[in-house]
Design a protein around this motif. Sequence first.
Motif, mmCIF file in Angstrom:
data_model
loop_
_atom_site.group_PDB
_atom_site.id
_atom_site.type_symbol
_atom_site.label_atom_id
_atom_site.label_comp_id
_atom_site.label_asym_id
_atom_site.label_seq_id
_atom_site.Cartn_x
_atom_site.Cartn_y
_atom_site.Cartn_z
ATOM 1 N N ILE A 52 -18.792 12.788 20.820
ATOM 2 C CA ILE A 52 -18.421 11.609 21.557
ATOM 3 C C ILE A 52 -17.461 10.635 20.647
ATOM 4 O O ILE A 52 -18.031 10.244 19.775
ATOM 5 C CB ILE A 52 -19.527 10.924 22.300
ATOM 6 C CG1 ILE A 52 -20.140 11.914 23.125
ATOM 7 C CG2 ILE A 52 -18.945 9.773 23.073
ATOM 8 C CD1 ILE A 52 -21.364 11.258 23.767
ATOM 9 N N GLN A 53 -16.267 10.737 20.697
ATOM 10 C CA GLN A 53 -15.203 9.848 20.020
ATOM 11 C C GLN A 53 -14.490 8.904 20.947
ATOM 12 O O GLN A 53 -14.142 9.284 21.943
ATOM 13 C CB GLN A 53 -14.185 10.854 19.374
ATOM 14 C CG GLN A 53 -14.702 11.547 18.460
ATOM 15 C CD GLN A 53 -13.657 12.679 17.881
ATOM 16 O OE1 GLN A 53 -12.509 12.487 18.172
ATOM 17 N NE2 GLN A 53 -13.977 13.442 17.069
ATOM 18 N N ILE A 54 -14.893 7.517 20.417
ATOM 19 C CA ILE A 54 -14.280 6.503 21.344
ATOM 20 C C ILE A 54 -13.177 6.060 20.414
ATOM 21 O O ILE A 54 -13.279 5.743 19.389
ATOM 22 C CB ILE A 54 -15.206 5.409 21.593
ATOM 23 C CG1 ILE A 54 -16.350 5.879 22.277
ATOM 24 C CG2 ILE A 54 -14.606 4.173 22.268
ATOM 25 C CD1 ILE A 54 -17.464 4.870 22.654
ATOM 26 N N MET A 55 -12.015 6.008 21.366
ATOM 27 C CA MET A 55 -10.666 5.795 20.602
ATOM 28 C C MET A 55 -10.794 4.003 20.034
ATOM 29 O O MET A 55 -11.246 3.261 20.839
ATOM 30 C CB MET A 55 -9.540 5.600 21.669
ATOM 31 C CG MET A 55 -7.950 5.741 20.816
ATOM 32 S SD MET A 55 -6.776 5.979 22.124
ATOM 33 C CE MET A 55 -6.948 7.503 22.651
ATOM 34 N N PRO A 56 -10.446 3.651 18.729
ATOM 35 C CA PRO A 56 -10.243 2.210 18.488
ATOM 36 C C PRO A 56 -9.428 1.568 19.262
ATOM 37 O O PRO A 56 -8.457 1.939 19.924
ATOM 38 C CB PRO A 56 -10.043 2.547 16.853
ATOM 39 C CG PRO A 56 -9.584 4.096 16.802
ATOM 40 C CD PRO A 56 -9.868 4.608 17.946
ATOM 41 N N GLY A 57 -9.787 0.401 19.526
ATOM 42 C CA GLY A 57 -8.981 -0.769 20.070
ATOM 43 C C GLY A 57 -7.550 -0.668 19.790
ATOM 44 O O GLY A 57 -6.645 -0.850 20.816
ATOM 45 N N GLY A 58 -7.064 -0.641 18.376
ATOM 46 C CA GLY A 58 -5.934 -0.805 18.076
ATOM 47 C C GLY A 58 -5.102 0.335 18.607
ATOM 48 O O GLY A 58 -4.095 0.408 18.793
ATOM 49 N N MET A 59 -5.682 1.792 18.404
ATOM 50 C CA MET A 59 -4.900 2.828 18.974
ATOM 51 C C MET A 59 -4.556 2.737 20.492
ATOM 52 O O MET A 59 -3.673 3.073 20.752
ATOM 53 C CB MET A 59 -5.684 3.926 18.749
ATOM 54 C CG MET A 59 -5.016 5.359 19.200
ATOM 55 S SD MET A 59 -3.354 5.586 18.211
ATOM 56 C CE MET A 59 -4.060 6.150 16.644
ATOM 57 N N VAL A 60 -5.608 2.119 21.244
ATOM 58 C CA VAL A 60 -5.248 2.034 22.623
ATOM 59 C C VAL A 60 -4.280 0.930 23.035
ATOM 60 O O VAL A 60 -3.204 1.339 23.691
ATOM 61 C CB VAL A 60 -6.703 1.520 23.405
ATOM 62 C CG1 VAL A 60 -6.342 1.098 24.858
ATOM 63 C CG2 VAL A 60 -7.816 2.638 23.157
ATOM 64 N N LEU A 61 -4.463 -0.141 22.182
ATOM 65 C CA LEU A 61 -3.092 -0.946 22.255
ATOM 66 C C LEU A 61 -1.841 -0.439 21.864
ATOM 67 O O LEU A 61 -0.694 -0.611 22.536
ATOM 68 C CB LEU A 61 -3.300 -2.366 21.230
ATOM 69 C CG LEU A 61 -2.200 -3.347 21.380
ATOM 70 C CD1 LEU A 61 -2.176 -4.017 22.690
ATOM 71 C CD2 LEU A 61 -2.716 -4.591 20.193
ATOM 72 N N ILE A 65 1.463 -0.055 24.406
ATOM 73 C CA ILE A 65 2.702 -0.623 23.926
ATOM 74 C C ILE A 65 3.694 0.349 24.112
ATOM 75 O O ILE A 65 5.075 0.305 24.707
ATOM 76 C CB ILE A 65 2.732 -1.113 22.534
ATOM 77 C CG1 ILE A 65 2.117 -2.647 22.534
ATOM 78 C CG2 ILE A 65 4.064 -1.478 22.131
ATOM 79 C CD1 ILE A 65 1.541 -3.100 21.164
ATOM 80 N N ALA A 66 3.582 1.556 23.523
ATOM 81 C CA ALA A 66 4.526 2.729 23.643
ATOM 82 C C ALA A 66 4.664 3.403 25.207
ATOM 83 O O ALA A 66 6.223 3.264 25.294
ATOM 84 C CB ALA A 66 4.075 3.790 22.924
ATOM 85 N N VAL A 67 3.581 3.296 25.959
ATOM 86 C CA VAL A 67 3.812 3.812 27.301
ATOM 87 C C VAL A 67 4.922 2.588 27.956
ATOM 88 O O VAL A 67 5.840 2.889 28.770
ATOM 89 C CB VAL A 67 2.632 3.999 28.044
ATOM 90 C CG1 VAL A 67 2.737 3.915 29.409
ATOM 91 C CG2 VAL A 67 1.887 5.205 27.392
#
Length: 186
Positions: A52-61, A65-67
């Motif tokens: 179970i890997q939860i994506m770090p908040g910085g990566m989500v941001l 931004i890219a999308v």
Amino acid sequence: HKQLFCEPNPIPVKWALQRLGRCGGTLRSPLTPLGSAAQPLVEQGSLDPNQIQIMPGGMVLLILIAVSFFGSIIGLSIYQTLTHVAAGFLGGKGSVVETLHMMSIAEVAARIVSLVPIVLGGLLPGIGIILNIVMFLYSVALNVVALTYAHAEFGIGKSILSLLFGSLLIVVFGCCVGLALAFGAQ
């Protein structure tokens, strides 16, 4: 991960996360507890915390931004192309490349100037809405000038109509896509 779909989703997922201590065990209607027959199956396939890997908040941001960035470019290109089509119906003689080029330059200028309400709005509360309206009108004026230059001998009135028709075509296009998605899923 097939075990997590042995009962209707999200019941097995919530049960596995609760067992790992990642969420509470409270279920709201219409969810029901995971059946006792399915519990060993879900436990066997899901309780390895390393899986179970939860994506770090910085990566989500960064992804958001890219999308947002690429979505804005695609949306703007569609809008500019539809505005060019509208200008063509009104007798515009410019090419699609000229229209996209001039409207893109106008949009970059408008985006840079649109930082003014953000800065001044923070310094002078209450003035933000007025500045946003002024910046919107400035953006429209820049696009009118861009269309006038892209389509030589094209008047301001036809440029404004092209922008309005382009906006109308975007709304119609969006409604058609929405209806296609809504009725295509049945």
